[in-house]
Design a protein around this motif. Structure first.
Motif, PDB file in Angstrom:
ATOM      1  N   THR A   1       1.888 -11.763  -9.647  1.00 14.43           N
ATOM      2  CA  THR A   1       0.457 -11.256  -8.973  1.00 14.43           C
ATOM      3  C   THR A   1      -0.748 -11.440  -9.981  1.00 14.43           C
ATOM      4  O   THR A   1      -0.385 -11.064 -11.324  1.00 14.43           O
ATOM      5  N   CYS A   2      -1.990 -11.659  -9.335  1.00 17.16           N
ATOM      6  CA  CYS A   2      -3.166 -11.716 -10.374  1.00 17.16           C
ATOM      7  C   CYS A   2      -3.025 -10.335 -11.289  1.00 17.16           C
ATOM      8  O   CYS A   2      -3.142  -9.258 -10.487  1.00 17.16           O
ATOM      9  N   PRO A   3      -3.376 -10.289 -12.528  1.00 15.46           N
ATOM     10  CA  PRO A   3      -3.547  -9.053 -13.079  1.00 15.46           C
ATOM     11  C   PRO A   3      -4.801  -8.219 -12.932  1.00 15.46           C
ATOM     12  O   PRO A   3      -4.874  -7.393 -13.254  1.00 15.46           O
ATOM     13  N   TYR A   4      -5.564  -9.035 -11.871  1.00 15.12           N
ATOM     14  CA  TYR A   4      -6.832  -8.315 -11.732  1.00 15.12           C
ATOM     15  C   TYR A   4      -6.813  -7.567 -10.384  1.00 15.12           C
ATOM     16  O   TYR A   4      -7.864  -7.053  -9.792  1.00 15.12           O
ATOM     17  N   LEU A   5      -5.590  -7.638  -9.603  1.00 12.06           N
ATOM     18  CA  LEU A   5      -5.517  -6.960  -8.338  1.00 12.06           C
ATOM     19  C   LEU A   5      -5.220  -5.822  -8.608  1.00 12.06           C
ATOM     20  O   LEU A   5      -4.083  -5.327  -9.066  1.00 12.06           O
ATOM     21  N   ASP A   6      -5.700  -4.796  -7.609  1.00 14.14           N
ATOM     22  CA  ASP A   6      -5.359  -3.338  -7.857  1.00 14.14           C
ATOM     23  C   ASP A   6      -5.689  -3.002  -6.311  1.00 14.14           C
ATOM     24  O   ASP A   6      -6.023  -3.626  -5.601  1.00 14.14           O
ATOM     25  N   TYR A   7      -4.622  -1.789  -5.942  1.00 12.19           N
ATOM     26  CA  TYR A   7      -4.805  -1.290  -4.813  1.00 12.19           C
ATOM     27  C   TYR A   7      -5.475  -0.013  -4.841  1.00 12.19           C
ATOM     28  O   TYR A   7      -5.039   0.849  -5.636  1.00 12.19           O
ATOM     29  N   ARG A   8      -6.571   0.424  -4.102  1.00 14.23           N
ATOM     30  CA  ARG A   8      -7.218   1.630  -4.190  1.00 14.23           C
ATOM     31  C   ARG A   8      -7.513   2.369  -2.759  1.00 14.23           C
ATOM     32  O   ARG A   8      -7.528   1.455  -1.825  1.00 14.23           O
ATOM     33  N   ARG A   9      -7.601   3.545  -2.736  1.00 11.65           N
ATOM     34  CA  ARG A   9      -8.114   4.167  -1.403  1.00 11.65           C
ATOM     35  C   ARG A   9      -9.328   4.473  -1.254  1.00 11.65           C
ATOM     36  O   ARG A   9      -9.855   4.836  -0.289  1.00 11.65           O
ATOM     37  N   SER A  10     -10.185   4.249  -2.405  1.00 17.56           N
ATOM     38  CA  SER A  10     -11.622   4.521  -2.383  1.00 17.56           C
ATOM     39  C   SER A  10     -12.491   4.013  -3.576  1.00 17.56           C
ATOM     40  O   SER A  10     -11.845   3.397  -4.570  1.00 17.56           O
ATOM     41  N   ASP A  11     -13.546   3.826  -3.463  1.00 15.46           N
ATOM     42  CA  ASP A  11     -14.502   3.738  -4.498  1.00 15.46           C
ATOM     43  C   ASP A  11     -15.686   4.543  -4.375  1.00 15.46           C
ATOM     44  O   ASP A  11     -15.666   5.446  -3.648  1.00 15.46           O
ATOM     45  N   GLU A  12     -16.710   4.158  -4.875  1.00 15.38           N
ATOM     46  CA  GLU A  12     -17.910   5.118  -4.703  1.00 15.38           C
ATOM     47  C   GLU A  12     -18.668   5.432  -3.455  1.00 15.38           C
ATOM     48  O   GLU A  12     -19.159   6.271  -3.089  1.00 15.38           O
ATOM     49  N   ASP A  13     -18.453   4.184  -2.578  1.00 13.78           N
ATOM     50  CA  ASP A  13     -19.160   4.213  -1.356  1.00 13.78           C
ATOM     51  C   ASP A  13     -17.981   4.460  -0.207  1.00 13.78           C
ATOM     52  O   ASP A  13     -18.610   4.790   0.964  1.00 13.78           O
ATOM     53  N   HIS A  14     -16.874   4.203  -0.364  1.00  7.77           N
ATOM     54  CA  HIS A  14     -15.935   4.053   0.933  1.00  7.77           C
ATOM     55  C   HIS A  14     -14.838   5.027   0.544  1.00  7.77           C
ATOM     56  O   HIS A  14     -14.215   4.905  -0.738  1.00  7.77           O
ATOM     57  N   GLU A  15     -13.873   5.431   1.647  1.00  7.31           N
ATOM     58  CA  GLU A  15     -12.618   6.080   1.370  1.00  7.31           C
ATOM     59  C   GLU A  15     -11.831   5.757   2.551  1.00  7.31           C
ATOM     60  O   GLU A  15     -12.302   5.756   3.753  1.00  7.31           O
ATOM     61  N   PHE A  16     -10.596   5.367   2.316  1.00  9.79           N
ATOM     62  CA  PHE A  16      -9.756   4.806   3.384  1.00  9.79           C
ATOM     63  C   PHE A  16      -8.425   5.730   3.329  1.00  9.79           C
ATOM     64  O   PHE A  16      -8.106   6.374   2.564  1.00  9.79           O
ATOM     65  N   ASP A  17      -7.830   5.578   4.595  1.00  9.93           N
ATOM     66  CA  ASP A  17      -6.582   6.426   4.585  1.00  9.93           C
ATOM     67  C   ASP A  17      -5.457   5.850   3.997  1.00  9.93           C
ATOM     68  O   ASP A  17      -4.350   6.194   4.059  1.00  9.93           O
ATOM     69  N   HIS A  18      -5.612   4.514   3.590  1.00  7.41           N
ATOM     70  CA  HIS A  18      -4.388   3.957   2.849  1.00  7.41           C
ATOM     71  C   HIS A  18      -5.008   3.039   2.072  1.00  7.41           C
ATOM     72  O   HIS A  18      -6.096   2.574   2.006  1.00  7.41           O
ATOM     73  N   ASP A  19      -4.175   2.436   0.919  1.00  5.29           N
ATOM     74  CA  ASP A  19      -4.430   1.566  -0.276  1.00  5.29           C
ATOM     75  C   ASP A  19      -5.010   0.207   0.430  1.00  5.29           C
ATOM     76  O   ASP A  19      -4.427  -0.350   1.350  1.00  5.29           O
ATOM     77  N   ARG A  20      -6.098  -0.384  -0.212  1.00  4.28           N
ATOM     78  CA  ARG A  20      -6.434  -1.529   0.156  1.00  4.28           C
ATOM     79  C   ARG A  20      -6.488  -2.426  -1.130  1.00  4.28           C
ATOM     80  O   ARG A  20      -6.613  -1.883  -2.239  1.00  4.28           O
ATOM     81  N   PRO A  21      -6.416  -3.928  -0.884  1.00  4.29           N
ATOM     82  CA  PRO A  21      -6.690  -4.498  -2.440  1.00  4.29           C
ATOM     83  C   PRO A  21      -7.991  -4.561  -2.674  1.00  4.29           C
ATOM     84  O   PRO A  21      -8.932  -4.613  -1.941  1.00  4.29           O
TER      85      PRO A  21
END
Length: 76
Positions: free
Chosen positions: A2-22
């Motif tokens: 897997t790419c070492p720069y790939l992360d899974y997050r639920r939010s950033d400064e502008d968005h919040e999600f109900d599940h992890d996104r790449p």
């Protein structure tokens, strides 16, 4: 691998999600599931050569170290 720069997050400064996104830490943005297939080397993709945001210098280093590993295996 897997790419070492790939992360899974639920939010950033502008968005919040109900599940992890790449999330690409190089581009600093969420990526589509299709792009995540490249990041995860699915469907015969290679993140070092098929991703337009993967750092070129690191791709060269990984390919060179992979070539050295193949040569070492062949000489054993």
């Amino acid at each position: 691998m897997t790419c070492p720069y790939l992360d899974y997050r639920r939010s950033d400064e502008d968005h919040e999600f109900d599940h992890d996104r790449p999330y690409c830490t190089v581009a600093e943005e969420f990526v589509s599931p299709m792009k995540a297939d490249i990041c995860n080397d699915r469907h015969e993709f290679d993140h070092t050569s098929d991703c337009e945001t993967y750092p070129d210098e690191q791709a060269s280093e990984e390919k060179e170290s992979g070539s050295e590993a193949i040569r070492a295996d062949a000489s054993e």
